[in-house]
Design a protein around this motif. Sequence first.
Motif, short mmCIF file in Angstrom:
data_model
loop_
_atom_site.label_atom_id
_atom_site.label_comp_id
_atom_site.label_asym_id
_atom_site.label_seq_id
_atom_site.Cartn_x
_atom_site.Cartn_y
_atom_site.Cartn_z
N GLU A 244 -15.31 -59.87 9.41
CA GLU A 244 -14.11 -60.28 9.48
C GLU A 244 -13.82 -59.61 8.10
N LYS A 245 -14.59 -60.19 6.80
CA LYS A 245 -13.54 -60.03 5.78
C LYS A 245 -15.01 -58.61 4.90
N GLY A 246 -15.72 -58.03 5.47
CA GLY A 246 -16.90 -57.19 4.84
C GLY A 246 -17.82 -57.37 5.55
N THR A 247 -18.58 -56.48 4.82
CA THR A 247 -19.70 -55.64 5.67
C THR A 247 -21.36 -56.32 4.97
N ILE A 248 -22.25 -56.87 4.96
CA ILE A 248 -23.50 -57.10 5.19
C ILE A 248 -24.26 -56.27 5.72
N LYS A 249 -25.21 -55.43 4.38
CA LYS A 249 -26.69 -54.19 4.74
C LYS A 249 -27.54 -54.81 3.85
N ASN A 251 -30.70 -53.14 3.16
CA ASN A 251 -30.61 -51.45 3.07
C ASN A 251 -32.67 -51.21 3.52
N THR A 252 -32.87 -49.59 3.09
CA THR A 252 -33.21 -49.38 3.89
C THR A 252 -34.93 -50.24 3.79
N MET A 253 -36.29 -49.97 5.04
CA MET A 253 -36.58 -50.36 4.90
C MET A 253 -36.39 -52.48 4.42
N PHE A 254 -35.35 -52.26 5.65
CA PHE A 254 -34.60 -54.00 5.54
C PHE A 254 -36.13 -54.89 5.81
N HIS A 255 -36.90 -55.08 6.42
CA HIS A 255 -37.59 -55.86 7.17
C HIS A 255 -39.31 -56.47 5.68
N MET A 256 -38.97 -55.14 4.81
CA MET A 256 -40.11 -55.91 3.65
C MET A 256 -38.62 -55.88 2.19
N PRO A 257 -39.60 -56.24 1.19
CA PRO A 257 -38.34 -56.35 0.09
C PRO A 257 -37.80 -55.22 0.24
N SER A 258 -36.32 -55.09 -0.17
CA SER A 258 -35.40 -54.72 0.11
C SER A 258 -34.41 -54.78 -1.23
N THR A 259 -32.77 -54.14 -0.97
CA THR A 259 -31.84 -55.18 -1.75
C THR A 259 -30.93 -54.49 -0.49
N VAL A 260 -30.04 -55.53 -1.19
CA VAL A 260 -28.83 -56.19 0.30
C VAL A 260 -27.67 -55.44 -0.79
N SER A 261 -26.37 -55.31 0.32
CA SER A 261 -25.46 -53.99 -0.63
C SER A 261 -23.99 -55.46 0.66
N VAL A 262 -22.82 -55.42 -0.32
CA VAL A 262 -22.00 -55.68 -0.12
C VAL A 262 -20.37 -55.48 -0.23
N ILE A 263 -20.40 -55.07 1.21
CA ILE A 263 -19.20 -53.83 1.06
C ILE A 263 -17.86 -54.44 1.61
N GLY A 266 -14.13 -51.06 0.38
CA GLY A 266 -14.38 -49.93 0.13
C GLY A 266 -15.50 -50.30 -1.01
N LYS A 267 -15.05 -51.35 -1.92
CA LYS A 267 -16.02 -51.81 -3.09
C LYS A 267 -17.38 -52.12 -2.99
N GLU A 268 -18.27 -51.13 -3.09
CA GLU A 268 -19.95 -51.95 -3.06
C GLU A 268 -20.83 -52.52 -3.63
N GLU A 269 -20.84 -54.41 -3.81
CA GLU A 269 -21.81 -54.20 -4.55
C GLU A 269 -23.19 -54.50 -3.95
#
Length: 324
Positions: A244-249, A251-263, A266-269
């Motif tokens: 409702e208040k943002g998007t959690i993604k 990132n690539t190869m989500f099933h293995m060690p990866s990074t997480v973006s919170v948008i 329009g601002k991505e961390e």
Amino acid sequence: MKNKTINWGIIGLGNIAHKFAADLLTIEGAKLYAVASRTQEKADEFASQYNASKAYSSYEALAQDENIDAVYVATPHALHKANTLLCLEHGIAVLCEKPFAMNIGEVNEMISKAKEKNVLLMEALWTYFLPHYQYVLDLLKNETYGKVLNMKADFGFYRAFDTSSRLFEKSLGGGSLLDIGIYPIFAALSTLGIPNKIEADATFFDNGADSSCTVSLGYNNNVSALLKSTLLEDTPTEATFYCEKGTIKINTMFHMPSTVSVIVDGKEEIKDFNYKTIGYNYEAIHFNQLLREGKTESPVMTFKFSKQLIKLLDEVREIINLNY
């Protein structure tokens, strides 16, 4: 057992076994004690590479070694049940690679045997134990960015069709669904729960193994999950949760060690978890702890969850008419 070094065995010495063995070397209080392959030469080579004490040319010989505390089953999918039951019969705890088995009937048989023998058994779906995935689960559970409205996840890579490869061998559970489609379905099940509506479509190789599979899951309040697996093309391999208040993604190869973006707005961390290993150590550490505490079931990868996961896979297979 509290301070005991856990002596591990590995059955099946393919690519994933190499990754598990490499990460096992990073864990305190754990040792790769024995390995087993169908040939002595392969077992000896693997044992030498990872400093294992014993190398066996049969799984039965490994299961009879009384010095083994736990076995990682890393054989093709169709062999998981038989290999797991072999170890459980000898009172050895089993961490069995995903998918747990070929269908719910086999999974129920494995769990029943573990309960009968009072021995620890767990499905090795490593993603569940990775810090970035646990981080996302916490964000969603706490509704940090509101409720989830819908999600999507994919897993795809291109491989030239090869009848000699396990990946394409239908009788071994090859094809996109059981091999990689399990990850997007796991992502939906672990975050949204059991769906009340399932739609699926698939394409197939000439030998009947599925080359791609698209799954749509429906939940209450119009929440949905769109999932895809394919061996025909490279895809982003991401898991995205639209809240409702943002998007959690993830990132690539989500099933293995990866990074997480919170948008948000329009601002991505991007959160980096600074992984130092391949990532198999997290499930192994969890398993070691359960073993030391005398537990026979994981509170994370529970029998109930493993059954729900294989049931979902069974239902998708029924819809796309995929039979092994």
